[in-house]
Design an enzyme around this catalytic site. Structure first.
Site, PDB file in Angstrom:
ATOM      1  CB  THR A   1      -0.921   0.028   1.243  1.00  0.00           C
ATOM      2  OG1 THR A   1      -0.118   0.120   2.422  1.00  0.00           O
ATOM      3  CG2 THR A   1      -1.798  -1.202   1.312  1.00  0.00           C
ATOM      4  CG  ASP A   2      -1.323   4.873  -1.083  1.00  0.00           C
ATOM      5  OD1 ASP A   2      -1.907   4.555  -0.013  1.00  0.00           O
ATOM      6  OD2 ASP A   2      -1.931   5.379  -2.038  1.00  0.00           O
ATOM      7  CB  ALA A   3       1.409   7.365   2.909  1.00  0.00           C
TER       8      ALA A   3
ATOM      9  CB  ILE B   1      -4.938   3.205  -1.506  1.00  0.00           C
ATOM     10  CG1 ILE B   1      -5.915   4.110  -0.744  1.00  0.00           C
ATOM     11  CG2 ILE B   1      -5.500   2.771  -2.857  1.00  0.00           C
ATOM     12  CD1 ILE B   1      -7.257   3.500  -0.460  1.00  0.00           C
TER      13      ILE B   1
END
Length: 153
Positions: free
Chosen positions: A21-23, A26
């Site tokens: 995921t991103d920060a 997501i």
């Protein structure tokens, strides 16, 4: 654990980890490609075809073409189902329809069409699918979907 879906489509359960995921939690768009690669590999393995033996025979497989539609994002800790459904093949390629769904409600997250080509590992040039892979595809692809046109190989 791998599963065969009721309609014959292979499904691989995958959990989303923080590394995917991103920060914001997501799933990064390219991770879907990893999930689909795993599902195709596990489908082949579940059918009794070993990819490592192919490497010893100078055979490898590469993604030649890919279209993907991202419908809804996957998120951290989601349990996913990733499908691999062979839909057509030629002398040197095989096409898959793949989906990533949220396991809980089978909500479609992404839908993809993937063409995988068979190549000679040492030269990178196209080569005929090995007999065991042709037989596997012939058993799993509807005859009307099998294409053997030189222009697409």
């Amino acid at each position: 654990m791998v599963e065969q879906a009721p309609e014959g489509r292979f499904e691989l359960p995958i959990r989303v980890y923080i590394e995917d995921t991103d920060a914001g939690g997501i799933v990064f768009h390219a991770k879907y490609l990893h999930y689909m690669e795993r599902a195709r590999t596990e489908w082949v393995r579940s059918c009794g075809v070993g990819l490592r033996a192919g490497l010893a025979d100078n055979i490898s497989y590469v993604v030649q073409r890919l279209t993907i539609h991202y419908a809804v994002p996957a998120k951290l800790d989601d349990e996913l189902l990733v499908t691999a459904e062979p839909v057509a093949f030629g002398r040197v390629w095989m096409d898959f329809r793949q989906r990533v769904m949220r396991a809980e409600d089978r909500k479609l997250l992404s839908d993809s069409d993937v063409r995988v080509a068979c190549i000679a590992l040492d030269s990178g040039r196209p080569r005929r699918l090995p007999t065991n892979m042709q037989e596997l595809l012939a058993r799993n692809v509807q005859p009307t979907e099998t294409i053997n046109r030189t222009s697409q190989e």
